[in-house]
Design a protein around this motif. Structure first.
Motif, PDB file in Angstrom:
ATOM      1  N   GLU A 170       0.711  -0.991   0.226  1.00 29.42           N
ATOM      2  CA  GLU A 170       0.181  -0.056  -0.048  1.00 29.42           C
ATOM      3  C   GLU A 170       1.035   1.174  -0.130  1.00 29.42           C
ATOM      4  OE1 GLU A 170      -2.796  -0.111   3.245  1.00 29.42           O
ATOM      5  OE2 GLU A 170      -3.501  -2.199   2.415  1.00 29.42           O
ATOM      6  N   ALA A 171       0.464   2.149  -0.743  1.00 29.39           N
ATOM      7  CA  ALA A 171       1.413   3.381  -0.916  1.00 29.39           C
ATOM      8  C   ALA A 171       0.658   4.528  -0.671  1.00 29.39           C
ATOM      9  CB  ALA A 171       1.576   3.639  -2.333  1.00 29.39           C
ATOM     10  N   THR A 172       1.170   5.737   0.184  1.00 28.30           N
ATOM     11  CA  THR A 172       0.404   6.797   0.562  1.00 28.30           C
ATOM     12  C   THR A 172       1.438   8.038   0.346  1.00 28.30           C
ATOM     13  OG1 THR A 172      -0.782   5.531   2.227  1.00 28.30           O
ATOM     14  CG2 THR A 172      -0.782   8.188   2.313  1.00 28.30           C
ATOM     15  N   ALA A 173       1.093   8.994  -0.387  1.00 29.37           N
ATOM     16  CA  ALA A 173       1.812  10.061  -0.683  1.00 29.37           C
ATOM     17  C   ALA A 173       2.076  11.143   0.622  1.00 29.37           C
ATOM     18  CB  ALA A 173       1.108  11.141  -1.528  1.00 29.37           C
ATOM     19  N   LEU A 174       3.279  11.263   1.097  1.00 32.75           N
ATOM     20  CA  LEU A 174       3.628  12.188   2.052  1.00 32.75           C
ATOM     21  C   LEU A 174       4.251  13.511   1.775  1.00 32.75           C
ATOM     22  CD1 LEU A 174       5.848   9.583   4.077  1.00 32.75           C
ATOM     23  CD2 LEU A 174       3.440   9.989   4.465  1.00 32.75           C
ATOM     24  N   SER A 175       4.059  14.449   2.610  1.00 34.72           N
ATOM     25  CA  SER A 175       4.486  15.850   2.662  1.00 34.72           C
ATOM     26  C   SER A 175       5.908  15.825   2.869  1.00 34.72           C
ATOM     27  CB  SER A 175       3.785  16.766   3.098  1.00 34.72           C
ATOM     28  OG  SER A 175       3.799  16.756   4.516  1.00 34.72           O
ATOM     29  N   GLY A 176       6.791  16.776   2.803  1.00 34.19           N
ATOM     30  CA  GLY A 176       8.301  16.981   3.149  1.00 34.19           C
ATOM     31  C   GLY A 176       9.133  16.673   1.753  1.00 34.19           C
ATOM     32  N   GLY A 177      10.018  17.581   1.883  1.00 34.57           N
ATOM     33  CA  GLY A 177      11.159  17.567   0.877  1.00 34.57           C
ATOM     34  C   GLY A 177      10.561  18.453  -0.309  1.00 34.57           C
ATOM     35  N   SER A 178      11.587  19.008  -1.029  1.00 32.82           N
ATOM     36  CA  SER A 178      10.989  20.088  -2.108  1.00 32.82           C
ATOM     37  C   SER A 178      11.502  19.660  -3.164  1.00 32.82           C
ATOM     38  CB  SER A 178      11.363  21.524  -1.697  1.00 32.82           C
ATOM     39  OG  SER A 178      12.956  21.278  -1.705  1.00 32.82           O
ATOM     40  N   GLN A 179      12.257  18.413  -3.235  1.00 29.24           N
ATOM     41  CA  GLN A 179      13.398  18.281  -4.506  1.00 29.24           C
ATOM     42  C   GLN A 179      12.592  16.952  -4.891  1.00 29.24           C
ATOM     43  OE1 GLN A 179      15.453  20.142  -5.821  1.00 29.24           O
ATOM     44  NE2 GLN A 179      14.945  21.664  -3.969  1.00 29.24           N
ATOM     45  N   ASN A 180      12.055  15.982  -4.275  1.00 29.47           N
ATOM     46  CA  ASN A 180      11.643  14.728  -4.652  1.00 29.47           C
ATOM     47  C   ASN A 180      10.182  14.547  -3.870  1.00 29.47           C
ATOM     48  OD1 ASN A 180      14.205  13.479  -5.943  1.00 29.47           O
ATOM     49  ND2 ASN A 180      15.000  14.237  -4.187  1.00 29.47           N
ATOM     50  N   GLU A 181       9.619  13.606  -4.601  1.00 27.59           N
ATOM     51  CA  GLU A 181       8.506  12.976  -4.021  1.00 27.59           C
ATOM     52  C   GLU A 181       8.678  11.632  -3.041  1.00 27.59           C
ATOM     53  OE1 GLU A 181       6.240  11.638  -7.445  1.00 27.59           O
ATOM     54  OE2 GLU A 181       5.785  13.629  -8.211  1.00 27.59           O
ATOM     55  N   LEU A 182       7.716  11.621  -1.917  1.00 27.13           N
ATOM     56  CA  LEU A 182       8.104  10.824  -0.879  1.00 27.13           C
ATOM     57  C   LEU A 182       6.704  10.058  -0.626  1.00 27.13           C
ATOM     58  CD1 LEU A 182      10.174   9.923   1.211  1.00 27.13           C
ATOM     59  CD2 LEU A 182       9.101  11.623   2.726  1.00 27.13           C
ATOM     60  N   TYR A 183       6.783   8.709  -0.467  1.00 27.87           N
ATOM     61  CA  TYR A 183       5.571   7.856  -0.009  1.00 27.87           C
ATOM     62  C   TYR A 183       5.719   6.947   1.055  1.00 27.87           C
ATOM     63  CZ  TYR A 183       3.979   9.301  -4.908  1.00 27.87           C
ATOM     64  OH  TYR A 183       3.425  10.110  -6.147  1.00 27.87           O
ATOM     65  N   ALA A 184       4.972   6.738   1.789  1.00 30.95           N
ATOM     66  CA  ALA A 184       4.834   5.720   2.643  1.00 30.95           C
ATOM     67  C   ALA A 184       4.420   4.244   1.903  1.00 30.95           C
ATOM     68  CB  ALA A 184       3.939   6.215   3.927  1.00 30.95           C
ATOM     69  N   ILE A 185       5.158   3.417   2.130  1.00 37.24           N
ATOM     70  CA  ILE A 185       5.017   2.095   1.704  1.00 37.24           C
ATOM     71  C   ILE A 185       4.887   0.872   3.063  1.00 37.24           C
ATOM     72  CG2 ILE A 185       5.670   0.153   0.104  1.00 37.24           C
ATOM     73  CD1 ILE A 185       5.061   3.028  -1.326  1.00 37.24           C
ATOM     74  N   THR A 186       3.695   0.416   3.172  1.00 37.37           N
ATOM     75  CA  THR A 186       3.320  -0.599   3.986  1.00 37.37           C
ATOM     76  C   THR A 186       3.355  -1.971   3.278  1.00 37.37           C
ATOM     77  OG1 THR A 186       1.048  -0.330   4.040  1.00 37.37           O
ATOM     78  CG2 THR A 186       2.371   1.188   5.824  1.00 37.37           C
ATOM     79  N   ARG A 187       3.805  -2.892   4.070  1.00 38.74           N
ATOM     80  CA  ARG A 187       3.723  -4.238   3.643  1.00 38.74           C
ATOM     81  C   ARG A 187       4.339  -5.172   4.736  1.00 38.74           C
ATOM     82  NH1 ARG A 187       5.689  -7.630  -1.864  1.00 38.74           N
ATOM     83  NH2 ARG A 187       7.580  -7.905  -0.710  1.00 38.74           N
TER      84      ARG A 187
END
Length: 337
Positions: free
Chosen positions: A23-40
């Motif tokens: 499961e992937a959820t977009a996270l905020s934080g960081g201006s240069q790249n995209e960040l996602y929480a990944i749970t498994r």
């Protein structure tokens, strides 16, 4: 994101939850790249990938960051544990790496949290932990960790002034008082020798996370985009850019309340004890940090002046001038070595 493709890659890498769809959820934080929480498989991880634009240039920086995180394993430097990386665009359409998701808080999430918002003694510990993180980076045997070729430490300090003046020349549009004076002083006072080490490049409260509750404990150093092999004392100088008591006169360059901070001498003593490095020339590094930060921020100010950046960067205008003013002021009171 093609989560099924990512899940197959995770299977091949032996990551937790084999056979499950992550499961992937977009996270905020960081201006240069995209960040996602990944749970498994009961594990919480984070995936970092370049933004949808400029992937080619961002990918190189991202893979460098992944290489560094992998090299930090077992060093004692607080960081998000590395899980894996791939530059195969067939997986999710962009290069990426995965690391553990850090359970902690950042001062950039709204300032000091309880109990550090009111307990000044506890807040002091946050600063000591910040110095501690820099010191632990400085003592890593970077060659033994496989970081040969990660940076160009030879002549690192000698290159700084000309490099950043050249950078500034591409967008300079106004007079920056103290610039030439500071540049001359830095050239005349460059330390003759230094011991190369891992350098974060933007080491400050904004780029660390702390564990919840007191006493203060650094959970992870984050955002390694500027990392290289250089002079680690510049990271310490970056920390002290607006430190009291001198920094108390700064009106624009601080983004946190520094009440309760330990003295600069206490910060230097802790850093020296943990890192084993000589901090007697720290004023040079504080002056260089102010000079470099002013030049870096001026790029955004210049874009705003041309109508190419939004109003959020307008606040950098007076910060640039203040940083250079304080760099020049400190240079006038720092004697020859």
């Amino acid at each position: 994101m093609d989560i099924e493709s990512l899940s197959r890659w995770m299977d091949a890498e032996g990551l937790p939850g084999e056979g499950e769809v992550a499961e992937a959820t977009a996270l905020s934080g960081g201006s240069q790249n995209e960040l996602y929480a990944i749970t498994r498989g009961g594990a919480s991880m984070a995936l970092r990938r370049p933004p949808g634009y400029g992937i080619e240039g961002s990918a190189k920086v991202l893979m460098r960051e992944a290489r560094l995180l992998k090299a930090l394993s077992g060093t004692g430097v607080p960081h998000a544990a590395f899980r894996g990386a791939s530059d195969d665009l067939d997986v999710i359409g962009a290069p990426f790496y995965m690391m553990d998701l850090v359970d902690g808080w950042s001062p950039m999430g709204g300032g000091w949290v309880a109990p550090f918002d009111t307990d000044l003694e506890a807040r002091s510990g946050l600063a000591i932990q910040l110095a501690d993180g820099a010191a632990k980076m400085a003592r890593v045997d970077w060659k033994a960790q496989g970081l040969e070729g990660f940076g160009k430490p030879e002549g690192f300090l000698e290159r700084q002034v000309d490099r950043w003046l050249s950078h500034l020349s591409a967008y300079r549009f106004r007079d920056i008082r103290g610039l030439d004076e500071t540049a001359r002083w830095l050239r005349d006072h460059t330390p003759m020798t230094f011991e190369p080490g891992i350098m974060h490049g933007d080491y400050q409260f904004a780029n660390v996370m702390y564990r919840h509750g007191a006493p203060a404990e650094l959970a992870a150093i984050i955002d390694w985009e500027m990392a290289t092999i250089g002079d680690p004392l510049l990271d310490l100088g970056w920390v002290l850019v607006g430190w009291p008591p001198e920094g108390d006169a700064m009106k624009y360059a601080r983004y946190l309340n520094y009440d309760g901070m330990p003295s600069r001498d206490d910060m230097l003593e802790h850093y020296a004890k943990v890192s084993g490095r000589d901090v007697s020339q720290i004023d040079y590094y504080v002056i260089l940090a102010r000079f470099k930060l002013a030049v870096v921020l001026e790029a955004s100010v210049a874009r705003h002046a041309k109508g190419e950046a939004d109003e959020r960067v307008a606040r950098f205008g007076p910060i640039v001038l203040e940083l250079m003013e304080f760099a020049a002021s400190l240079s006038r009171t720092t004697p020859l070595r």
